[in-house]
Enzyme design. Structure first.
Site, PDB file in Angstrom:
ATOM      1  N   ASP A 195       0.869  -1.154   0.000  1.00  0.00           N
ATOM      2  CA  ASP A 195       0.000   0.000   0.000  1.00  0.00           C
ATOM      3  C   ASP A 195       0.926   1.229   0.000  1.00  0.00           C
ATOM      4  OD1 ASP A 195      -2.380   1.371   0.375  1.00  0.00           O
ATOM      5  OD2 ASP A 195      -2.036   1.543   2.518  1.00  0.00           O
ATOM      6  N   LYS A 225     -14.673  26.226  -5.089  1.00  0.00           N
ATOM      7  CA  LYS A 225     -13.291  25.721  -5.033  1.00  0.00           C
ATOM      8  C   LYS A 225     -12.315  26.764  -4.479  1.00  0.00           C
ATOM      9  CE  LYS A 225     -13.374  21.706  -7.717  1.00  0.00           C
ATOM     10  NZ  LYS A 225     -13.062  20.913  -8.791  1.00  0.00           N
ATOM     11  N   ASP A 250      -2.598  -0.767   5.751  1.00  0.00           N
ATOM     12  CA  ASP A 250      -3.098  -0.420   7.080  1.00  0.00           C
ATOM     13  C   ASP A 250      -4.606  -0.260   7.106  1.00  0.00           C
ATOM     14  OD1 ASP A 250      -3.211   1.773   5.519  1.00  0.00           O
ATOM     15  OD2 ASP A 250      -1.906   3.042   6.727  1.00  0.00           O
ATOM     16  N   ASP A 258      -7.309  -3.098   2.795  1.00  0.00           N
ATOM     17  CA  ASP A 258      -6.216  -4.031   2.499  1.00  0.00           C
ATOM     18  C   ASP A 258      -6.489  -5.425   3.047  1.00  0.00           C
ATOM     19  OD1 ASP A 258      -4.509  -1.994   1.369  1.00  0.00           O
ATOM     20  OD2 ASP A 258      -4.316  -1.223   3.388  1.00  0.00           O
TER      21      ASP A 258
END
Length: 1021
Positions: A374, A485, A715, A719
């Site tokens: 990852d 934005k 983590d 995963d």
């Protein structure tokens, strides 16, 4: 996600057996879970939502209706993963693999004793003792292994804090706080900053709401939530908030669309707990080894059983021989040795920040050939950090190192002072209280990741931001929203030489630039011409191409005549200028790589391990970090790079010309298994970006199809399915979610990728050292078993007793065998390719041929030499011994003559026989000295390796002391039938010990001189 979507497609034809049905259903459910999240609630209008769930969008459900739904769907909680009962775990340790072989040995011993007890008047108790000792060995080592695993699993008692405790729901128009488990589909729920989302929600109204989805998708930036449908993919759209993610700021209302196991998080947790972990490589190796040993034992046993019958022994005697041979072939001490070796390595790894949950996983890491890592938090520091600024028309680099030891830039420029002022004022992040003593980078911040990065950067460069904000009091602000934005605030200006009010603004660079008509260069305003716009565009593209998140900053001093003291600014009906502002600069941020990672990736490469990055983040960012840490090495290009260099469309580039490759999750979704296999096969450096949890799982399966041993690190909850499916799952100890720790086999306590490389080295070392231990232990099997065979064939008195064999296997050989686990690595350990589990076995033909065929035979010769010397000293010359056994063992014959015509009674004969057992035993100990020293290395000379292993030196002394104790201790003649021996008899074995040492040193020399030659092929194990 839809309930029962596509079930019919998977229905198998009438499955006959109940078991098959169950299996088919399980596979079908897994396929169902592996599919992408399918939900359409994000596409529905509010009316359609109301119709689908029967919820009043302002008053919520009635309590009665909520109770009905709760009764129908069950509580809003994840089903805890199925745990193995403790007694099953204990039985696995007692009856699994190697233990089974010892149990069979023990049962055979009891059987042999039973036969002897039934047929003889005074049976010998040898077999009874042996059976008891074998049972004890299995039980003790079983308890030891069980204790080890139980200790590791205690550290893992979590998963319970995954579920939020309370939720704020609106029922019948009243707000009420209820236990989150009572939330039902259709409930109207309200969340605010700091809350955990109690179920999957379809947002119907929101105010500045942001959620942290990192544990689910791996994106480190907080994601905005609003009622707008912005993306076909439910994981990407803004109007769905997911169960168990956190709301970081703002407020939102939503309708519950899924609860419990049906939520996206629930599906992933189910996916992880439903996956079969599969057998670890070392377990497979030990199984393979047991097959070999059992095969050899049974083959020898049966051969000699038949031979005994041919030699006209009674069938009872033949059965006793059969059992004796099988038991002599079982290396009793090896189970304990393997367990202790793995435990020692696990402890050594824990000191290096790797916590191993499952002992066998230690070795798996050593045979890893692919690591799917990852990005966020594993390869990177998991903290957004200011990386670059663009001001005064040039790019400045900031310091992104963990200890602030990197480069710095000119902080005195007037433009930088203006830029830092905007970054500090137009920023809602604040340091949490009472952290003044902590270094700035270690302080906790309330606010989103980008604003925290700006806050820390300004605090480091310009001193206290809090004081700056107190000087420039904030009057009004417009928070960031996805339509505009930008974020804007107006402050009182303490500097009397300038106008009273300062407007500061930050946001998406192109939007900010559109609102500006001038630009600040070296502290002076200049008109924003085309040339400067081009310079801006180039800087923006360059920073964006580095995978950094870029923000633009501008300001405006509001003229005093229009905005006098006390002017009422209105943010709803804006009464101040939002255009013709002055552009000040760009600041870009990135989650920087950890310092130790590039070196670790390099080590993996030289060890033949492929590192693949799998992340939920943006492809450009992923590629930039991959280049930064060396996953994509310098000079290697992707298809897009080649197309850009040759100025041709991407479609015209042959994908196989590119060594590196960045695959987008949306492309992966449409790929067949064959296409994925192609990518994994032909590209050496791969990055998968914007992947979903299901895709991570598919990538791992793809690697395993190529025959790779896969380690997965991560983590997040996202995963965990891949982690469970991989050969070894590695979770993060600090940032890891409970679900990911649950699924993993190993936990990195410092969250650092570099610790994995340490783990790989330890794993390879333990495999090498286990080989050495096994080679050492098996060698003594030959001098233990040949006396038995010669006893049957040549009919001589028994040269070595069963109890003496036990003294070797469980006494003298134990400490030396374990001491090999402490042996240091040989020089080539991280330079060779990962082992191929199909061909590189723990116990291979070469090891068997060396241990049994060569070194073992020299040891057996030494033993027989001593045996014949002692009997000759007592009057029985070797030629006289042949065929003597029947009379020798007959307790009624008391006049057996030796070579010189002396007569021997039964008692006298037995004392001489047992006196021979002891020197034979001592001879094995002496030749095992040499065996232990040669087993220290497989290729290097012992002189290169040195004798630094203190435990091994202790082992040499310990086995010698134990042998002396067993030989000379008073009372041993009765207990173990061992009799004191003359000092000269110790020296009979010395020439053989020396021969073993010289023979093996010459063999290793030839292997080093002629790599790949005949000697290496035949004898290098």
């Amino acid at each position: 996600m839809g309930k029962g979507v596509g079930r019919d497609k998977y229905e198998p034809a009438a499955v006959s057996e109940h078991g098959d049905k169950k299996k088919a259903k399980k596979e079908r459910d897994m396929d169902e879970l592996k599919k992408e999240v399918s939900m359409d609630d994000h596409k529905l209008s509010l009316d359609e939502l109301h119709r689908k769930y029967g919820t009043d969008l302002s008053r919520g459900l009635t309590p009665a209706r909520a109770a009905e739904i709760l009764a129908r769907d069950g509580p809003n909680a994840l089903t805890p993963p199925p745990t193995t009962p403790e007694w099953v775990k204990f039985c696995r340790q007692l009856f699994g693999g190697f233990s089974m072989l010892l149990w069979i040995g023990a049962i055979l011993c009891f059987l042999a004793y039973g036969i002897q007890a039934a047929t003889e008047e005074e049976p010998q108790n040898d077999n009874l003792y042996l059976g008891v000792v074998l049972s004890a060995v299995v039980i003790i080592t079983g308890c030891f292994s069980y204790y080890q695993e139980a200790k590791s699993s205690k550290i893992m008692e979590s998963f319970k804090n995954m579920v939020p405790q309370q939720a704020l729901v609106i029922r019948n128009g009243e707000k009420m706080s209820i236990n989150a488990e009572e939330v039902v589909v259709g409930d109207l729920v309200e969340v605010k900053g700091g809350d955990r989302i109690p179920a999957d929600l379809r947002i119907i109204s929101a105010n500045g709401c942001k959620v942290d989805n990192s544990s689910l998708t791996g994106e480190s930036e907080p994601q905005t939530r609003s009622p707008d449908f912005t993306n076909e993919n439910p994981l990407e759209t803004r109007n769905i908030a997911f169960f168990s993610t956190n709301c970081v700021e703002g407020t939102a209302r939503g309708i519950v669309v899924y609860t419990g196991d049906r939520t996206v998080m629930g599906r992933i947790a189910t996916l992880a707990s439903g996956l079969e972990g599969g057998q670890t490589p070392i377990a497979a190796e030990i199984e393979h080894f047991i097959h070999i040993i059992t095969g050899v034992a049974v083959f020898l046993g049966v051969s000699f059983f038949i031979l005994s019958l041919i030699l006209e022994y009674t069938w009872l005697e033949a059965v006793i021989f059969l059992i004796g041979i099988i038991v002599a072939n079982v290396p009793e001490g090896l189970l304990a040795t393997v367990t202790v070796c793995l435990t020692l390595t696990a402890k050594r790894m824990a000191r290096k920040n790797c916590l191993v949950k499952n002992l066998e996983a230690v070795e798996t890491l050593g045979s890893t050939s692919t690591i799917c890592s990852d990005k966020t938090g594993t390869l990177t520091q998991n903290r957004m950090t200011v990386a670059h600024m663009w001001s005064d028309n040039q790019i400045h680099e900031a310091d992104t190192t963990e200890n602030q030891s990197g480069v710095s830039f000119d902080k005195t420029s007037a433009t930088w002072l203006a830029l830092s002022r905007i970054a500090g004022l137009c920023n809602r992040a604040v340091f949490q209280a009472n952290q003044e003593n902590l270094p700035i980078l270690k302080r906790a911040v309330a606010g989103d990741a980008s604003e925290s990065a700006l806050l820390k950067c300004i605090e480091l460069c310009c001193g206290s931001v809090k004081e700056m904000r107190e000087r420039y009091t904030k009057i009004v602000e417009i928070p960031f929203n996805s339509t505009n934005k930008y974020q804007l605030s107006i402050h009182k200006n303490p500097n009397t030489a300038e106008p009273r009010h300062l407007l500061v603004m930050k946001g998406a660079p192109e939007r900010i630039l559109d609102r500006c008509s001038s630009i600040l260069i070296h502290g002076k305003e200049q008109p924003l011409d085309e040339e400067l716009k081009d310079a801006f565009q180039n800087a923006y593209l360059e920073l964006g191409g580095l995978g950094e998140r870029v923000l633009g900053f501008c300001h405006l001093f509001l003229p005093d005549e229009q905005f006098p003291e006390g002017f009422q600014f209105d943010t709803d009906d804006v009464n101040f200028p939002l255009d013709n502002l002055c552009f000040v600069g760009l600041i870009s941020m990135i989650d920087p790589p950890r310092a130790a990672v590039p070196d670790a990736v390099g080590k993996c490469r030289s060890a033949g391990i492929k590192v693949i990055m799998v992340t939920g983040d943006h492809p450009i960012t992923a590629k930039a970090i991959a280049k930064g840490v060396g996953i994509i090495s310098e000079g290697n290009e992707t298809v897009e790079d080649i197309a850009a260099r040759l100025n041709i469309p991407v479609s015209q580039v042959n994908p196989r010309d590119a060594k590196a490759c960045v695959v987008h999750g949306s492309d992966l979704k449409d790929m067949t298994s064959e296409q994925l296999d192609d990518i994994l096969k032909y590209h050496t450096e791969i990055v998968f970006a914007r992947t979903s949890p299901q895709q991570k799982l598919i990538i791992v399966e793809g690697c395993q199809r190529q025959g790779a041993i896969v380690a997965v690190t991560g983590d997040g909850v996202n995963d965990s399915p891949a982690s469970k499916k991989a050969d070894i799952g590695v979770a993060m100890g600090i940032a890891g979610s409970d679900v990911s720790k649950q699924a993993a086999d190993m936990i990195l306590l410092d969250d650092n990728f570099a610790s994995i490389v340490t783990g790989v080295e330890e794993g390879r070392l333990i495999f090498d050292n286990l080989k050495k231990s096994i080679a050492y232990t098996l060698t003594s099997n030959i001098p233990e078993i040949t006396p038995f065979l010669i006893f049957i064939i040549a009919n001589i008195p028994l040269p070595l007793g069963t109890v003496t064999i036990l003294c070797i296997d469980l006494g003298t050989d134990m400490v030396p065998a374990i001491s090999l686990a402490y042996e240091q690595a040989e020089s080539d350990i991280m330079k060779r390719q990962p082992r191929n589990p199909k061909t590189d076995k723990l116990v291979n033909e070469q090891l068997i041929s060396m241990a049994y065929g060569q070194i073992g035979m020299i040891q057996a010769l030494g033993g027989f030499f001593t045996y014949f010397v002692i009997l000759a000293e007592n009057g029985f010359l070797p030629i006289h011994l042949l065929g003597l056994r029947v009379n020798w063992d007959d307790r009624w014959i008391n006049d057996v003559e030796d070579s010189y015509g002396q007569q021997w009674t039964y008692e006298q004969r037995k004392i001489v026989e047992f006196t021979c057992h002891t020197p034979f035993f001592v001879t094995i100990v002496v030749v095992q000295w040499a065996d232990l020293v040669i087993c220290k290395t497989r290729r290097n000379s012992v002189f290169q390796q040195g004798m630094k292993n203190k435990i091994l030196i202790f082992g040499l002394f310990e086995e010698t002391a134990l042998a002396a104790f067993l030989s000379y201790c008073p009372g041993m003649g009765v207990a173990l039938r061992m009799y004191p021996l003359k000092p000269t008899w110790w020296f009979c074995a010395f020439p053989y010990s020396l021969l073993i040492f010289v023979y093996d040193e010459v063999r290793k020399l030839i292997i080093r001189r002629r790599p790949g030659g005949w000697v290496e092929k035949e004898t290098y194990y």
